[in-house]
Design a protein around this motif. Sequence first.
Motif, mmCIF file in Angstrom:
data_model
loop_
_atom_site.group_PDB
_atom_site.id
_atom_site.type_symbol
_atom_site.label_atom_id
_atom_site.label_comp_id
_atom_site.label_asym_id
_atom_site.label_seq_id
_atom_site.Cartn_x
_atom_site.Cartn_y
_atom_site.Cartn_z
ATOM 1 N N ASN A 59 0.762 -1.130 -0.029
ATOM 2 C CA ASN A 59 0.062 0.057 -0.023
ATOM 3 C C ASN A 59 0.917 1.160 0.146
ATOM 4 O OD1 ASN A 59 -1.615 2.114 0.511
ATOM 5 N ND2 ASN A 59 -2.417 1.302 2.473
ATOM 6 N N SER A 60 0.684 2.091 -1.087
ATOM 7 C CA SER A 60 1.523 3.357 -1.125
ATOM 8 C C SER A 60 1.115 4.504 -0.484
ATOM 9 C CB SER A 60 1.916 3.532 -2.741
ATOM 10 O OG SER A 60 0.725 3.894 -3.368
ATOM 11 N N GLY A 61 -0.206 4.297 0.002
ATOM 12 C CA GLY A 61 -0.978 5.374 0.525
ATOM 13 C C GLY A 61 -0.925 5.371 2.161
ATOM 14 N N LEU A 62 -2.045 5.993 2.515
ATOM 15 C CA LEU A 62 -2.282 6.030 4.003
ATOM 16 C C LEU A 62 -2.271 4.517 4.821
ATOM 17 C CD1 LEU A 62 -4.841 8.773 4.240
ATOM 18 C CD2 LEU A 62 -2.450 8.937 4.555
ATOM 19 N N TYR A 63 -2.115 4.578 5.964
ATOM 20 C CA TYR A 63 -2.205 3.418 7.036
ATOM 21 C C TYR A 63 -3.674 3.094 6.999
ATOM 22 C CZ TYR A 63 -0.693 0.454 10.968
ATOM 23 O OH TYR A 63 -0.763 -0.494 11.635
ATOM 24 N N ARG A 64 -3.952 1.929 6.157
ATOM 25 C CA ARG A 64 -5.355 1.554 6.421
ATOM 26 C C ARG A 64 -5.431 0.158 6.117
ATOM 27 N NH1 ARG A 64 -7.820 6.190 2.054
ATOM 28 N NH2 ARG A 64 -7.971 8.114 3.636
#
Length: 124
Positions: free
Chosen positions: A100-105
């Motif tokens: 996942n390159s985005g937010l911590y989800r």
Amino acid sequence: QVQLVESGGGLAQAGSSLRLSCAASGLTFSNYIMGWFRQAPGKEREFVAVINRGSDGPTSYADSVKDRFAISRDNAKNALYLQMNSLKPEDTAVYYCAANSGLYRTPSKYYNYWGQGTQVTVSS
């Protein structure tokens, strides 16, 4: 070209342990949040565990595996791990590594890349 390759699955006895590995290539590994997901027969894919970008970063677990499983990473080796202890028959599933390159989800829709999966079968 990004590749995630899982290994370490197999047949295990209830109460025993397995360690899964995920080897990553084609990406700057330390920039990615990494997660483990699983899919059991007849069920939807579900979240298992996630670790943030740092090698000793924060982690989160599904209630069904907390206190039994441990996620870790080695950014120098581009590697992700899942230590699975006290295995139960209900842990039987195909386990997937994801990046996942985005937010911590935790939802799977936020993950950009996926491995091919490795089968874990736990017998009673």
